[in-house]
Design an enzyme around this catalytic site. Structure first.
Site, mmCIF file in Angstrom:
data_model
loop_
_atom_site.group_PDB
_atom_site.id
_atom_site.type_symbol
_atom_site.label_atom_id
_atom_site.label_comp_id
_atom_site.label_asym_id
_atom_site.label_seq_id
_atom_site.Cartn_x
_atom_site.Cartn_y
_atom_site.Cartn_z
ATOM 1 N N MET A 57 2.514 6.338 5.156
ATOM 2 C CA MET A 57 1.637 5.517 5.994
ATOM 3 C C MET A 57 0.651 4.774 5.110
ATOM 4 S SD MET A 57 1.433 8.956 6.219
ATOM 5 C CE MET A 57 0.490 10.340 6.766
ATOM 6 N N GLY A 112 0.786 -1.220 0.000
ATOM 7 C CA GLY A 112 0.000 0.000 0.000
ATOM 8 C C GLY A 112 0.820 1.273 0.000
ATOM 9 N N CYS A 113 0.228 2.342 0.536
ATOM 10 C CA CYS A 113 0.793 3.688 0.412
ATOM 11 C C CYS A 113 2.114 3.869 1.139
ATOM 12 C CB CYS A 113 -0.219 4.713 0.905
ATOM 13 S SG CYS A 113 -1.760 4.779 -0.048
ATOM 14 N N ASN A 114 2.410 3.051 2.143
ATOM 15 C CA ASN A 114 3.669 3.188 2.857
ATOM 16 C C ASN A 114 4.836 2.535 2.140
ATOM 17 O OD1 ASN A 114 1.893 0.933 4.391
ATOM 18 N ND2 ASN A 114 3.980 0.190 4.183
#
Length: 376
Positions: free
Chosen positions: A363, A153-155
């Site tokens: 995050m 994901g975004c992290n």
């Protein structure tokens, strides 16, 4: 006979730095079509006032998206999962290739200079992996080593940075690339629910590539010799997983829609913000640095509420997150590559001076917070 072994100094003082991996170049790319939030509401024929409010109060002006084709009567219809996977493959390869070449151009390098390629994506699943497709389609040296980080994901951009920093340490002088390619259009689910509305109002397509080298890099792919520009050194990483919020951000199978669907808990911005202080304290522990010593903050453009929560909990100013806010405004949340879009904007300002410290912060699902300390 005992041989003396030179060991690097401890981080205390943060001086020296010969042989420490540096970030030497960056490049970004997006999909072709750009839409305002108003235009998306019109094209998707969204009339529900609650959903319209989510779109219009997102602090986003424009996003790059590849919308579903028009169905009968011009209505955009939801795509089956197979079509979404095809979209992911096409967009990730196209955007990823463009971002990679832009990154190499920024340091006068060529494709033949790349020795390691690490690809990050969470908006689709590919085997043998995006890295293999990029190597084949762009004609990189088949001896190029590769790695893929999928589903974090975004992290995940900072997870990749940590992995590739380790590779660079073992291969001084060789050029490595972290490539984040997120075709968020391939994660759209049009079902009129608030769950999907939050996601559909936020994410956009984007790719970002970062060049890394341990020591000095001399590129000769075009027959000339270039010394890579001096970029910030990567000094330290810190991670934290909020296990109590494991299900707060997830991309899982929606049996009703018969496709994968992303879920964001409405409380997650406040949860992330409340734990950010734990991670920054660990990152700076033992360095002799205080938060006020950090001159540049590059925070993931996760959404307006996420940014606000981080600002409040870390005591940052709006100026500190100007690039984070600007990227959200112009691109939306482009997932793992968002912080590199902000880094590119910081470099364009030309205000970072030798000795300046910076913090990278991402995050995502886990719920996970990642940070890195850098120094110019």
């Amino acid at each position: 006979m005992t041989m003396a072994i030179d060991r690097p100094e401890k981080l205390s003082g943060l001086t020296g730095g010969q042989g420490i991996t540096r970030m030497v170049g960056v490049g970004t790319a997006s999909s072709a079509d750009v839409f305002t939030q108003d235009r998306l509401l019109e094209l998707l024929e969204i009339e529900d006032p609650r959903i319209r409010s989510v779109f219009l109060n997102s602090a986003i002006d424009t996003r790059h998206l590849t919308l579903p084709p028009e169905g009968p009567g011009g209505v955009r219809v939801a795509e089956p999962q197979g079509d979404l996977l095809d979209k992911h493959k096409k967009l990730a390869v196209e955007m990823g290739g463009q971002a990679l070449q832009a990154c190499l151009k920024s340091i006068g390098a060529s494709l033949s200079d790349v020795r390691h390629l690490c690809c990050v994506t969470s908006t689709g699943f590919l085997t043998p992996g995006l890295s293999a497709l990029i190597i084949r389609d762009l004609g990189l040296d088949p001896h190029t080593s590769r790695s893929d980080i999928v589903g974090m994901g975004c992290n995940a951009g900072l997870n990749a940075l940590g992995v590739v920093s380790g590779w660079s340490a073992a291969h001084p002088g060789d050029l490595a690339i972290v490539l984040c390619a997120e075709a968020c259009s391939a994660a759209y689910a049009l079902d009129g629910t608030m769950r999907t509305a939050v996601v559909n109002s936020l994410f956009g397509d984007g790719a970002a590539a970062l060049a890394l080298v341990n020591g000095e890099w001399e590129g000769n792919g075009d027959g000339t010799t270039e010394i890579a520009p001096v970029g910030p050194r990567i000094l330290k990483f810190a991670s934290y997983i909020i296990t109590d919020a494991l299900d707060a951000m997830r991309y899982d199978w929606d049996r009703d829609q018969d496709r994968f669907s992303f879920f964001l808990d409405p409380q997650i911005p406040y949860v992330v913000g409340a734990h950010a202080e734990i991670v920054i304290d660990r990152l700076l522990a033992g360095t002799g640095l205080r938060r006020s010593d950090i001159g540049h903050w590059l925070v993931h453009s996760g959404g307006k509420k996420v940014i606000d929560a981080v600002v409040v909990n870390l005591g940052l100013s709006r100026h500190d997150v100007r690039h984070t806010v600007g990227v959200l405004r112009d691109y939306g949340n482009v997932s793992s590559g968002s912080f590199l879009f902000s880094y590119e904007r910081l470099l364009e300002e030309r205000i970072a001076e030798p000795g300046d410290y910076g913090v990278l912060m991402t995050m995502g699902p886990g719920s996970q917070i990642e940070m890195a300390l850098i120094q110019w």
